[in-house]
Write an enzyme that holds these catalytic residues in place. Structure first.
Site, PDB file in Angstrom:
ATOM      1  CG  ASP A 179       2.780  -2.313  -7.573  1.00  0.00           C
ATOM      2  OD1 ASP A 179       3.183  -2.658  -6.443  1.00  0.00           O
ATOM      3  OD2 ASP A 179       1.954  -1.381  -7.752  1.00  0.00           O
ATOM      4  CG  ASP A 210      -1.673  -2.448  -2.845  1.00  0.00           C
ATOM      5  OD1 ASP A 210      -2.738  -3.050  -2.628  1.00  0.00           O
ATOM      6  OD2 ASP A 210      -0.666  -2.547  -2.114  1.00  0.00           O
TER       7      ASP A 210
HETATM    8 MG   LIG Z   1       1.126   0.290  -6.798  1.00  0.00          MG
END
Ligand SMILES: [Mg+2]
Length: 251
Positions: free
Chosen positions: A20, A22
């Site tokens: 992932d 962010d």
């Molecule tokens: Mg995230």
């Protein structure tokens, strides 16, 4: 296996790591959380004033983790509003930021995030680049899997653009009709694009929706990154291992 090897992501067991973005690679989850709060609070305050009801603000801890984090933007808008018993028209993807629609509210939030990124830039967590470089040097392939439609701009600003073999992002979701996290579709798409078996791939996520997606996809290892001291919740949603920072995965 000695203690130091136990923590390694070794090529004997894994062919790829799917990250992932962010909150895992870049310190942008807090930027998103505060943009969601500013957007929803303005909306809820105006709605309360018009109806005479009490204004209950967006809770940046509980509401963000439970309803919004990790999901595609419009799912985040819809799922939080549903929790408040509010239904808005969907609108259209190009709705202006002031439109009282799901897309309009999502576009307002996106505008706020982009203003912060343009002003402050993007901070990369210190553990991110060393781990990516070590994995790639060991012949393990890497992908970034994010609901963000700003993936290319954020990675560019962070100087991470060249460290991934595959990217699946918020634009891929729209183009290929994928379901967003917590569905496993985005991670499975990344594994397919890399040509690796999900059982030999690792998912690294900081969102409850993201570790749930990894667990549902049958991946070989789901690692939760507890940036906010939420180890137990990540484990409860499917993380088999929880670290505080990616540097713990270096050996
Ligand atoms: Mg995230």
């Amino acid at each position: 296996m000695d203690e130091s090897r136990r923590d390694a992501i070794a090529h004997e067991r894994f062919d790829a790591v799917l990250f992932d973005m962010d909150g895992v690679l870049t310190d942008t989850a807090s930027v998103h959380a505060s943009a969601w709060k500013r957007m929803f609070d303005a909306f809820l305050r105006a709605r309360a004033a018009a109806s005479g009801e009490r204004f209950v603000p967006f809770d940046i801890e509980a509401d963000y983790a439970r309803h919004v984090d990790g999901k595609p933007r419009t799912d985040g808008v819809r799922d939080f509003l549903r929790a408040r018993g509010i239904t808005l028209p969907e609108g259209r993807p190009d709705d202006p930021p002031q439109a009282q629609t799901v897309h309009g509210l999502g576009n307002r939030k996106d505008q706020l995030v982009n203003e912060v990124i343009a002003t402050d830039g993007v901070r990369v967590f210190p553990g991110s680049v060393p781990l990516l470089e070590r994995l790639r040097a060991a012949g393990i392939r890497t992908a970034v899997v994010t609901s963000s439609q700003n993936r290319a701009r954020v990675l560019e600003a962070a100087g991470l653009g060249a460290l991934f073999d595959v990217a699946v992002d918020g634009i891929t979701i729209i183009e290929r009709g994928l379901a967003g996290k917590p569905a496993p579709d985005m991670f499975l798409e990344a594994a397919r694009a890399l040509g690796v078996d999900p059982a030999r791939a690792v998912v690294v996520e900081d969102a409850l929706s993201g570790v749930e997606a990894g667990a549902r996809g049958g991946f070989g290892l789901v690692i939760g990154v507890a940036r906010k001291g939420n180890r137990a919740e990540l484990a409860a949603h499917g993380a088999q291992r929880v670290v505080a920072d990616l540097s713990e995965l270096m050996t």
